[in-house]
Design a protein around this motif. Structure first.
Motif, PDB file in Angstrom:
ATOM      1  N   CYS A  18       0.877  -1.164   0.000  1.00  8.28           N
ATOM      2  CA  CYS A  18       0.000   0.000   0.000  1.00  8.28           C
ATOM      3  C   CYS A  18       0.913   1.212   0.000  1.00  8.28           C
ATOM      4  O   CYS A  18       1.467   1.572   1.040  1.00  8.28           O
ATOM      5  N   ASP A  19       1.097   1.818  -1.144  1.00 10.81           N
ATOM      6  CA  ASP A  19       2.052   2.909  -1.337  1.00 10.81           C
ATOM      7  C   ASP A  19       3.435   2.449  -0.891  1.00 10.81           C
ATOM      8  O   ASP A  19       4.030   1.586  -1.508  1.00 10.81           O
ATOM      9  N   HIS A  20       3.939   2.973   0.202  1.00  5.88           N
ATOM     10  CA  HIS A  20       5.280   2.612   0.651  1.00  5.88           C
ATOM     11  C   HIS A  20       5.269   1.616   1.804  1.00  5.88           C
ATOM     12  O   HIS A  20       6.300   1.225   2.301  1.00  5.88           O
ATOM     13  N   LEU A  21       4.097   1.176   2.269  1.00  8.57           N
ATOM     14  CA  LEU A  21       3.998   0.230   3.373  1.00  8.57           C
ATOM     15  C   LEU A  21       3.755  -1.173   2.842  1.00  8.57           C
ATOM     16  O   LEU A  21       3.148  -1.371   1.806  1.00  8.57           O
ATOM     17  N   SER A  22       4.224  -2.172   3.581  1.00  9.43           N
ATOM     18  CA  SER A  22       3.912  -3.557   3.239  1.00  9.43           C
ATOM     19  C   SER A  22       3.438  -4.275   4.492  1.00  9.43           C
ATOM     20  O   SER A  22       4.053  -4.183   5.542  1.00  9.43           O
ATOM     21  N   VAL A  23       2.331  -4.979   4.368  1.00  7.35           N
ATOM     22  CA  VAL A  23       1.705  -5.657   5.499  1.00  7.35           C
ATOM     23  C   VAL A  23       1.531  -7.125   5.128  1.00  7.35           C
ATOM     24  O   VAL A  23       1.010  -7.435   4.062  1.00  7.35           O
ATOM     25  N   PRO A  24       1.979  -8.065   5.988  1.00  7.29           N
ATOM     26  CA  PRO A  24       1.806  -9.482   5.642  1.00  7.29           C
ATOM     27  C   PRO A  24       0.335  -9.875   5.687  1.00  7.29           C
ATOM     28  O   PRO A  24      -0.426  -9.371   6.496  1.00  7.29           O
ATOM     29  N   LYS A  25      -0.039 -10.763   4.805  1.00  8.77           N
ATOM     30  CA  LYS A  25      -1.399 -11.301   4.844  1.00  8.77           C
ATOM     31  C   LYS A  25      -1.502 -12.206   6.063  1.00  8.77           C
ATOM     32  O   LYS A  25      -0.741 -13.147   6.213  1.00  8.77           O
ATOM     33  N   MET A  26      -2.444 -11.920   6.936  1.00  3.20           N
ATOM     34  CA  MET A  26      -2.550 -12.651   8.195  1.00  3.20           C
ATOM     35  C   MET A  26      -2.899 -14.122   7.984  1.00  3.20           C
ATOM     36  O   MET A  26      -2.436 -14.980   8.711  1.00  3.20           O
ATOM     37  N   ALA A  27      -3.703 -14.433   6.984  1.00  7.73           N
ATOM     38  CA  ALA A  27      -4.076 -15.827   6.761  1.00  7.73           C
ATOM     39  C   ALA A  27      -2.855 -16.663   6.408  1.00  7.73           C
ATOM     40  O   ALA A  27      -2.696 -17.779   6.893  1.00  7.73           O
ATOM     41  N   GLU A  28      -1.985 -16.115   5.568  1.00  5.97           N
ATOM     42  CA  GLU A  28      -0.780 -16.855   5.199  1.00  5.97           C
ATOM     43  C   GLU A  28       0.204 -16.908   6.351  1.00  5.97           C
ATOM     44  O   GLU A  28       0.905 -17.890   6.529  1.00  5.97           O
ATOM     45  N   LEU A  29       0.264 -15.856   7.142  1.00 12.44           N
ATOM     46  CA  LEU A  29       1.161 -15.833   8.288  1.00 12.44           C
ATOM     47  C   LEU A  29       0.725 -16.872   9.319  1.00 12.44           C
ATOM     48  O   LEU A  29       1.546 -17.585   9.878  1.00 12.44           O
ATOM     49  N   LYS A  30      -0.576 -16.987   9.557  1.00 15.45           N
ATOM     50  CA  LYS A  30      -1.080 -17.958  10.531  1.00 15.45           C
ATOM     51  C   LYS A  30      -0.821 -19.387  10.080  1.00 15.45           C
ATOM     52  O   LYS A  30      -0.609 -20.266  10.892  1.00 15.45           O
ATOM     53  N   SER A  31      -0.853 -19.629   8.787  1.00 14.56           N
ATOM     54  CA  SER A  31      -0.648 -20.996   8.311  1.00 14.56           C
ATOM     55  C   SER A  31       0.794 -21.451   8.487  1.00 14.56           C
ATOM     56  O   SER A  31       1.066 -22.645   8.517  1.00 14.56           O
ATOM     57  N   ASP A  32       1.729 -20.518   8.607  1.00 11.04           N
ATOM     58  CA  ASP A  32       3.130 -20.870   8.786  1.00 11.04           C
ATOM     59  C   ASP A  32       3.478 -21.169  10.240  1.00 11.04           C
ATOM     60  O   ASP A  32       4.508 -21.761  10.518  1.00 11.04           O
ATOM     61  N   ILE A  33       2.641 -20.763  11.171  1.00 14.27           N
ATOM     62  CA  ILE A  33       2.938 -20.902  12.595  1.00 14.27           C
ATOM     63  C   ILE A  33       2.306 -22.188  13.118  1.00 14.27           C
ATOM     64  O   ILE A  33       1.104 -22.395  12.987  1.00 14.27           O
ATOM     65  N   THR A  34       3.125 -23.040  13.705  1.00 14.91           N
ATOM     66  CA  THR A  34       2.619 -24.252  14.348  1.00 14.91           C
ATOM     67  C   THR A  34       3.238 -24.367  15.728  1.00 14.91           C
ATOM     68  O   THR A  34       4.369 -23.946  15.953  1.00 14.91           O
ATOM     69  N   VAL A  35       2.475 -24.918  16.634  1.00 17.44           N
ATOM     70  CA  VAL A  35       2.950 -25.147  17.998  1.00 17.44           C
ATOM     71  C   VAL A  35       3.033 -26.646  18.190  1.00 17.44           C
ATOM     72  O   VAL A  35       2.085 -27.372  17.886  1.00 17.44           O
TER      73      VAL A  35
END
Length: 152
Positions: free
Chosen positions: A6-23
């Motif tokens: 978004c212009d000069h900012l970049s924000v990770p997609k939360m759905a993809e970020l959550k799929s990478d995290i496992t406990v």
């Protein structure tokens, strides 16, 4: 991880970020500490194999380590609540002072950039001085470090 720009900012997609995290699941007490666990002296001559073994152990038992850490921290806090609070306050003030000095003063910022190891040693020395002056800080630090040291 994909990023939405978004212009000069970049924000990770939360759905993809959550799929990478496992406990990792909580392992049984038998597997974690009792008969199922295999305690062996590591081969220090093969550092790659040894470091890989440590990392795999940390990942496999990470939930058990966190649970053990919080249980010991809570037990120490219940046994010595006043000392624990004073220790947290003193350590918070020490780190807050170091953060203020290194981020708001140009000479301190330059020292931190030029000598990062010495900066960490300086924090350790100040922390030791606080421990020397206040027994409460010792209780706080032991409440944090006993669970960490008990896992190795």
């Amino acid at each position: 991880v994909a990023f939405v720009t978004c212009d000069h900012l970049s924000v990770p997609k939360m759905a993809e970020l959550k799929s990478d995290i496992t406990v990792s699941p909580l392992r049984s007490l038998d597997d974690y500490l009792m008969e199922g666990s295999r305690f062996q002296v590591p081969n220090f001559k093969d550092l790659d194999k040894w470091s890989n073994r440590v990392i795999q152990n940390l990942l496999y038992y990470q939930t058990n380590y966190f649970l053990t850490y919080f249980v010991v921290f809570i037990i120490v806090s219940i046994i010595h609540p006043t000392k624990m609070f004073c220790g947290m306050l003193a350590m918070g003030l020490a780190f807050g002072l170091f953060f203020y000095l290194t981020n708001n003063k140009v000479p301190a910022q330059q020292f931190k950039k030029d000598h990062p190891v010495l900066s960490v040693v300086l924090i350790g020395c100040v922390s030791y001085f606080i421990v020397y002056l206040l027994g409460s800080v010792l209780v706080f630090l032991l409440g944090i470090l006993i669970p960490i040291l008990g896992q190795n």
